[in-house]
Motif scaffolding. Sequence first.
Motif, PDB file in Angstrom:
ATOM      1  N   GLY A 213      27.744 -32.122  -9.722  1.00  0.00           N
ATOM      2  CA  GLY A 213      27.339 -32.456  -8.350  1.00  0.00           C
ATOM      3  C   GLY A 213      26.407 -31.401  -7.829  1.00  0.00           C
ATOM      4  N   SER A 214      25.624 -30.865  -9.096  1.00  0.00           N
ATOM      5  CA  SER A 214      24.704 -29.847  -8.636  1.00  0.00           C
ATOM      6  C   SER A 214      23.701 -29.735  -9.888  1.00  0.00           C
ATOM      7  N   LEU A 215      22.353 -29.850  -9.669  1.00  0.00           N
ATOM      8  CA  LEU A 215      21.152 -29.906 -10.607  1.00  0.00           C
ATOM      9  C   LEU A 215      21.313 -28.326 -11.189  1.00  0.00           C
ATOM     10  N   SER A 216      21.435 -27.378 -10.183  1.00  0.00           N
ATOM     11  CA  SER A 216      21.483 -26.157 -10.726  1.00  0.00           C
ATOM     12  C   SER A 216      22.538 -25.617 -11.667  1.00  0.00           C
ATOM     13  N   ALA A 217      23.839 -26.226 -11.373  1.00  0.00           N
ATOM     14  CA  ALA A 217      25.115 -26.262 -12.334  1.00  0.00           C
ATOM     15  C   ALA A 217      24.737 -26.887 -13.720  1.00  0.00           C
ATOM     16  N   ALA A 218      23.898 -27.777 -13.656  1.00  0.00           N
ATOM     17  CA  ALA A 218      23.686 -28.834 -14.860  1.00  0.00           C
ATOM     18  C   ALA A 218      22.652 -27.984 -15.775  1.00  0.00           C
ATOM     19  N   TYR A 219      21.560 -27.424 -14.989  1.00  0.00           N
ATOM     20  CA  TYR A 219      20.713 -26.859 -16.228  1.00  0.00           C
ATOM     21  C   TYR A 219      21.143 -25.567 -16.601  1.00  0.00           C
ATOM     22  N   LYS A 220      22.003 -25.005 -15.837  1.00  0.00           N
ATOM     23  CA  LYS A 220      22.593 -23.570 -15.984  1.00  0.00           C
ATOM     24  C   LYS A 220      23.594 -23.635 -17.243  1.00  0.00           C
ATOM     25  N   SER A 221      24.345 -24.802 -17.203  1.00  0.00           N
ATOM     26  CA  SER A 221      25.370 -24.807 -18.226  1.00  0.00           C
ATOM     27  C   SER A 221      24.664 -25.492 -19.392  1.00  0.00           C
ATOM     28  N   MET A 222      23.296 -25.969 -19.431  1.00  0.00           N
ATOM     29  CA  MET A 222      22.660 -26.085 -20.667  1.00  0.00           C
ATOM     30  C   MET A 222      21.813 -24.920 -21.155  1.00  0.00           C
ATOM     31  N   GLY A 223      21.953 -24.036 -20.449  1.00  0.00           N
ATOM     32  CA  GLY A 223      21.167 -22.679 -20.666  1.00  0.00           C
ATOM     33  C   GLY A 223      19.918 -23.115 -20.567  1.00  0.00           C
ATOM     34  N   MET A 224      19.155 -23.646 -19.794  1.00  0.00           N
ATOM     35  CA  MET A 224      17.920 -24.257 -19.396  1.00  0.00           C
ATOM     36  C   MET A 224      17.512 -23.254 -18.059  1.00  0.00           C
ATOM     37  N   ALA A 225      16.199 -23.231 -18.397  1.00  0.00           N
ATOM     38  CA  ALA A 225      15.527 -22.251 -17.097  1.00  0.00           C
ATOM     39  C   ALA A 225      15.201 -23.186 -16.089  1.00  0.00           C
ATOM     40  N   ALA A 226      15.390 -22.819 -14.606  1.00  0.00           N
ATOM     41  CA  ALA A 226      15.101 -23.776 -13.527  1.00  0.00           C
ATOM     42  C   ALA A 226      13.837 -24.060 -13.557  1.00  0.00           C
ATOM     43  N   SER A 227      12.672 -23.673 -14.024  1.00  0.00           N
ATOM     44  CA  SER A 227      11.652 -24.161 -14.145  1.00  0.00           C
ATOM     45  C   SER A 227      11.419 -25.355 -15.312  1.00  0.00           C
ATOM     46  N   LYS A 228      12.125 -25.122 -16.273  1.00  0.00           N
ATOM     47  CA  LYS A 228      11.964 -26.169 -17.457  1.00  0.00           C
ATOM     48  C   LYS A 228      12.668 -27.456 -16.711  1.00  0.00           C
ATOM     49  N   ALA A 229      13.809 -27.262 -16.209  1.00  0.00           N
ATOM     50  CA  ALA A 229      14.703 -28.509 -15.357  1.00  0.00           C
ATOM     51  C   ALA A 229      13.819 -29.150 -14.561  1.00  0.00           C
ATOM     52  N   TRP A 230      13.133 -28.385 -13.542  1.00  0.00           N
ATOM     53  CA  TRP A 230      12.354 -29.257 -12.549  1.00  0.00           C
ATOM     54  C   TRP A 230      11.040 -29.945 -13.337  1.00  0.00           C
ATOM     55  N   LYS A 231      10.721 -29.234 -14.295  1.00  0.00           N
ATOM     56  CA  LYS A 231       9.586 -29.812 -15.089  1.00  0.00           C
ATOM     57  C   LYS A 231       9.781 -31.104 -15.602  1.00  0.00           C
ATOM     58  N   ILE A 232      10.949 -31.111 -16.376  1.00  0.00           N
ATOM     59  CA  ILE A 232      11.205 -32.329 -17.096  1.00  0.00           C
ATOM     60  C   ILE A 232      11.680 -33.380 -15.970  1.00  0.00           C
ATOM     61  N   LEU A 233      12.378 -32.875 -15.119  1.00  0.00           N
ATOM     62  CA  LEU A 233      12.864 -34.006 -14.122  1.00  0.00           C
ATOM     63  C   LEU A 233      11.460 -34.602 -13.338  1.00  0.00           C
ATOM     64  N   ASN A 234      10.645 -33.776 -12.748  1.00  0.00           N
ATOM     65  CA  ASN A 234       9.733 -34.129 -11.963  1.00  0.00           C
ATOM     66  C   ASN A 234       8.778 -35.240 -13.021  1.00  0.00           C
TER      67      ASN A 234
END
Length: 119
Positions: free
Chosen positions: A37-58
């Motif tokens: 229920g959270s993009l932030s929790a998702a990328y954190k659980s993957m060990g991914m930086a917020a900037s990378k998560a936003w980049k690939i999603l965008n």
Amino acid sequence: MKSYLPKHFDFRVRVFMEEPDFGKGVAQLLSLTREKGSLSAAYKSMGMAASKAWKILNRAEADLGVKLVERKSGGKQGGGSHLTPEGEDILNRYENFQKEVAEAVKRSFIKNFGNSGES
């Protein structure tokens, strides 16, 4: 004599309109966003930086021409994210497609190399 035939294989499945931007990483990010229920929790659980998560999603959203995740900013009520109907649909289709491709690739590997083929 030691066999020269490979024992393992690897492959990638990406779907796209123009640029190969929707693959394993985006699918995992969407799946975890749905689960948590959270993009932030998702990328954190993957060990991914917020900037990378936003980049690939965008990038995936831009290529597909649809919003995949609906974001709600934090605050007193707290934030959260959920998949849009299009996000749910493309994720389900991708997961089914990826599973079918994996099975076909494994069959082909066994046919051509005679091993069980771990991906």
